[in-house]
Design a protein around this motif. Sequence first.
Motif, PDB file in Angstrom:
ATOM      1  N   GLN A 144       0.820  -1.211   0.000  1.00  0.00           N
ATOM      2  CA  GLN A 144       0.000   0.000   0.000  1.00  0.00           C
ATOM      3  C   GLN A 144       0.855   1.262   0.000  1.00  0.00           C
ATOM      4  O   GLN A 144       0.512   2.243  -0.672  1.00  0.00           O
ATOM      5  CB  GLN A 144      -0.933  -0.022   1.211  1.00  0.00           C
ATOM      6  CG  GLN A 144      -2.014  -1.098   1.116  1.00  0.00           C
ATOM      7  CD  GLN A 144      -2.866  -1.201   2.353  1.00  0.00           C
ATOM      8  OE1 GLN A 144      -2.441  -0.832   3.453  1.00  0.00           O
ATOM      9  NE2 GLN A 144      -4.084  -1.717   2.215  1.00  0.00           N
ATOM     10  N   MET A 145       1.962   1.238   0.712  1.00  0.00           N
ATOM     11  CA  MET A 145       2.863   2.385   0.696  1.00  0.00           C
ATOM     12  C   MET A 145       3.461   2.601  -0.689  1.00  0.00           C
ATOM     13  O   MET A 145       3.582   3.738  -1.170  1.00  0.00           O
ATOM     14  CB  MET A 145       3.971   2.191   1.729  1.00  0.00           C
ATOM     15  CG  MET A 145       3.533   2.380   3.168  1.00  0.00           C
ATOM     16  SD  MET A 145       3.215   4.121   3.584  1.00  0.00           S
ATOM     17  CE  MET A 145       4.899   4.740   3.690  1.00  0.00           C
ATOM     18  N   GLU A 198      -4.586   8.402   1.219  1.00  0.00           N
ATOM     19  CA  GLU A 198      -5.247   7.297   1.905  1.00  0.00           C
ATOM     20  C   GLU A 198      -4.398   6.031   1.823  1.00  0.00           C
ATOM     21  O   GLU A 198      -4.253   5.296   2.804  1.00  0.00           O
ATOM     22  CB  GLU A 198      -6.628   7.048   1.298  1.00  0.00           C
ATOM     23  CG  GLU A 198      -7.668   8.083   1.649  1.00  0.00           C
ATOM     24  CD  GLU A 198      -8.052   8.032   3.117  1.00  0.00           C
ATOM     25  OE1 GLU A 198      -8.641   7.038   3.558  1.00  0.00           O
ATOM     26  OE2 GLU A 198      -7.726   8.988   3.847  1.00  0.00           O
ATOM     27  N   LEU A 199      -3.824   5.772   0.656  1.00  0.00           N
ATOM     28  CA  LEU A 199      -2.946   4.618   0.515  1.00  0.00           C
ATOM     29  C   LEU A 199      -1.753   4.705   1.453  1.00  0.00           C
ATOM     30  O   LEU A 199      -1.370   3.725   2.104  1.00  0.00           O
ATOM     31  CB  LEU A 199      -2.455   4.513  -0.933  1.00  0.00           C
ATOM     32  CG  LEU A 199      -3.326   3.718  -1.907  1.00  0.00           C
ATOM     33  CD1 LEU A 199      -2.814   3.882  -3.324  1.00  0.00           C
ATOM     34  CD2 LEU A 199      -3.348   2.243  -1.526  1.00  0.00           C
ATOM     35  N   ALA A 219      -1.628   6.342   4.224  1.00  0.00           N
ATOM     36  CA  ALA A 219      -2.112   6.202   5.604  1.00  0.00           C
ATOM     37  C   ALA A 219      -2.362   4.737   5.951  1.00  0.00           C
ATOM     38  O   ALA A 219      -1.946   4.257   7.018  1.00  0.00           O
ATOM     39  CB  ALA A 219      -3.392   7.027   5.793  1.00  0.00           C
ATOM     40  N   TYR A 220      -3.031   3.999   5.065  1.00  0.00           N
ATOM     41  CA  TYR A 220      -3.286   2.579   5.332  1.00  0.00           C
ATOM     42  C   TYR A 220      -1.977   1.797   5.399  1.00  0.00           C
ATOM     43  O   TYR A 220      -1.805   0.930   6.263  1.00  0.00           O
ATOM     44  CB  TYR A 220      -4.170   1.981   4.232  1.00  0.00           C
ATOM     45  CG  TYR A 220      -5.480   2.698   4.027  1.00  0.00           C
ATOM     46  CD1 TYR A 220      -6.177   3.249   5.092  1.00  0.00           C
ATOM     47  CD2 TYR A 220      -6.038   2.830   2.755  1.00  0.00           C
ATOM     48  CE1 TYR A 220      -7.371   3.916   4.907  1.00  0.00           C
ATOM     49  CE2 TYR A 220      -7.233   3.486   2.556  1.00  0.00           C
ATOM     50  CZ  TYR A 220      -7.893   4.036   3.629  1.00  0.00           C
ATOM     51  OH  TYR A 220      -9.078   4.695   3.440  1.00  0.00           O
ATOM     52  N   GLY A 221      -1.070   2.106   4.471  1.00  0.00           N
ATOM     53  CA  GLY A 221       0.214   1.411   4.470  1.00  0.00           C
ATOM     54  C   GLY A 221       1.010   1.669   5.721  1.00  0.00           C
ATOM     55  O   GLY A 221       1.569   0.744   6.329  1.00  0.00           O
ATOM     56  N   ALA A 222       1.093   2.935   6.138  1.00  0.00           N
ATOM     57  CA  ALA A 222       1.846   3.279   7.345  1.00  0.00           C
ATOM     58  C   ALA A 222       1.212   2.637   8.582  1.00  0.00           C
ATOM     59  O   ALA A 222       1.917   2.165   9.489  1.00  0.00           O
ATOM     60  CB  ALA A 222       1.907   4.798   7.511  1.00  0.00           C
TER      61      ALA A 222
END
Length: 789
Positions: A235-236, A419-420, A422-425
């Motif tokens: 995701q990151m 958003e990607l 944020a989800y990845g982190a």
Amino acid sequence: MHLASNTVHAVCNKSILFYFFPQFAAMEPVDLSSGSSEATIQINRPVFTNEHFNKTFPPKAPENLTKTDYIKRKIQQKCQCGSDTAKRLVYYLLPAVEWIPKYKIKEYLLNDFVAGLTVGVVNIPQGMAFSLLASLAPVYGLYVSFFPVLIYFLMGTSRHISVGTFAVVSIMCSNAVQEILKTIKLPTDQPMTTEISSTLEWNDSNVDVVPTSQYLEAEKIKIHTALCLLVGIFQMLMGAFHLGFVTIYLSDCLIRAFTCGAACHVITSQVKYFFGLDIPAHHGYFAIIYTWIDIFKHLPDTNAAEFIIAIIAMAALVTCKIISTKWKDKIKFPIPTELIVVVIATLSSYYGKLPDKYGIDPVGHIPHGFPRPEVPAMKYFGSLIGDAFAISIVGFAVSVSLAKIFASKNNYEIHSNQELLAYGAANIFSSFFSCFVSAASLARSVLQDGVGGRTQMASVVSCTMVLIVVLWLGMLLEPLPKVILAVIIVFALMDMIMQIRELKTLWGQSKYDWMIWLVTLLAVVLLGVDIGLFVGIGFAFLTVVLRTQLSEYVINGNMAGTEIYKNQDVYPNTECPCGIKIFQMQSPLYFANVQQFCNQLYKMVGVNPHTVLQDVSEEHQIGLRKRKRRKEDNKEDGIQDNTTSYQVEFPDDQYILDDNFTSITNGEQPSSTIAVSSDQQLEAIVIDCSAFNFIDLMAVKTLLSVVNDYDKIGVRVVLAQCKDSVQGVLRNGGFFTQISQDILYLTVHDAVVGLSTNSNYNVYSNGETTVHVDNSQNIQNTAAAESKM
């Protein structure tokens, strides 16, 4: 006043226009001061081909940059240093830094506190329940309800989604872990090591060996954390490469169908608690059907007490919602109905000893404290890549779908790339604290929005609730019946399920959107969330292809007294220009529909050049044979034959072909007409290209073939209203190496007037053709001859 100001503006700019374009000085002036109540349009300008227009109004010269210079300039634009750039970067990566100082305490704080409190109370037992779906102990769900939420609070752009455990993602993670466990050989006992000891919930220094069940639990955690880290990395990377644009391919219909289908899976996973049933979990295709079959099979084993509690709790929630909706203007703050139900149910279970008397399943033991951070086991990465990629896409799709729904509902925007990130982190950070993959929860997000949450500050309150429970108050929720949690989840998802009512409306609005909705819903419900999502996206793309292949083809006519051309089938009063057919395809032209384009063109203009040429060729061969026999007969009789041409009979006209079959002429005089009907002859075809948003090389070849084929039978084909990008493809595809650029006209009316006023179809050979348009009168076409320079 408005009309007068426009008149003054036009007069002031008149001298400037005539200075730069003196050819317009002789045009008829427009009287804007008339007292007519109906606005009119008067135009008196030359007929423009694209080439003539570009000479009159030169476009901006393209920049001749090398690839190296282009890349350097982009790098300079993106990599600027300075305080403003650093500030924008911080605001981009950490949106909370920007919105927290602007937080409206009086307007938002009470709503966020109540929403966070309600979501937090639900989040605790729900996190533990979804942890069981992931084949882990309940305590790990509490960790997922805490660590990822903090990261998303800082980096997320949605104000309403609740990040943490999600049933569908938990099930997908469980499937991936179970596949890895099948390849691991588990010993009967395993020596106690520091690594294993730190992973387990307990640590007894006097124990020398670890039971197989505990070793299995430790391996599960290692695989889950490795999967969580890998999903976060994917995701990151997608966020870093700005792949958030993929959300534009998730239409509103697809998103709503996807969330409705996912809600069906979540509700199905909770129904067993309504009846107090213990049934196995199903995975893979048609899992939801098998689950419902098991539910109906085990209905005789229903726990009556749990069923009664579920009915009472659901009735209370529905009643309170009706009251809140009816009296929303008089109630100053949202009623935390879910929180009240949880408190009453917990107290009733504890003091009534419901688990002991009626066998009600409670939440159970909640451990204290958080685990020490550990590096995930990267040795499992190779086996988890495929599952990690699928889960990262599904988790992102679910979260962004919900974020888009709530953003649209509450009038703000989200940023997909951020958003990607944020989800990845969130997943990367939480993987070091014994967490499995997190995503936005359907139920909690709907609940947070429903009870009045305004910002992600509600998530902080929810995290605080989880923190307090994990450290001190977990034991207070141990008597809470699990059926209450199931009721709250199902109640919160009912709005998502009721989205299915949109199908009735969509059928009358758009058949294609209706099909996308239905196919996506059925695919998600029957095939699973991950496969269903890809099937829905694939079907949506298929409908786009079908729309271009099944495009509408029309013959346009002129609306009397205007320069407007409309479909003759829709507007019967349109006038068809004499000898000219105006053909329009209402979609882009590319490899998938070029054959259909040609077929419809031949059909609708009434003339197929290939058929005409074939008929003439057959008659030509017959004529050659007859002439050969005649020559032989004349030779035998001593008569010399100097005939160089012959006639071919057609229903309406006679065509004479020369021996080389290079042209077709009518009688003795050259002509470019062929017979279309008894009362009208086809002289030219105007292809309206206004709907061609793009074309490809196959389209270029097709257009070139159409122009040449009709030219062989004396019919002129021109193109009108080509977009600049389409002209670029024509130019790069070699179209103008064989065809003059005079074939391109600026508008359909320019093409019609240019063709109608010059029988030789050379606009500039005899002078400049002009057109006068007056909406209050009939269209007048005049040719203003000019002396050649």
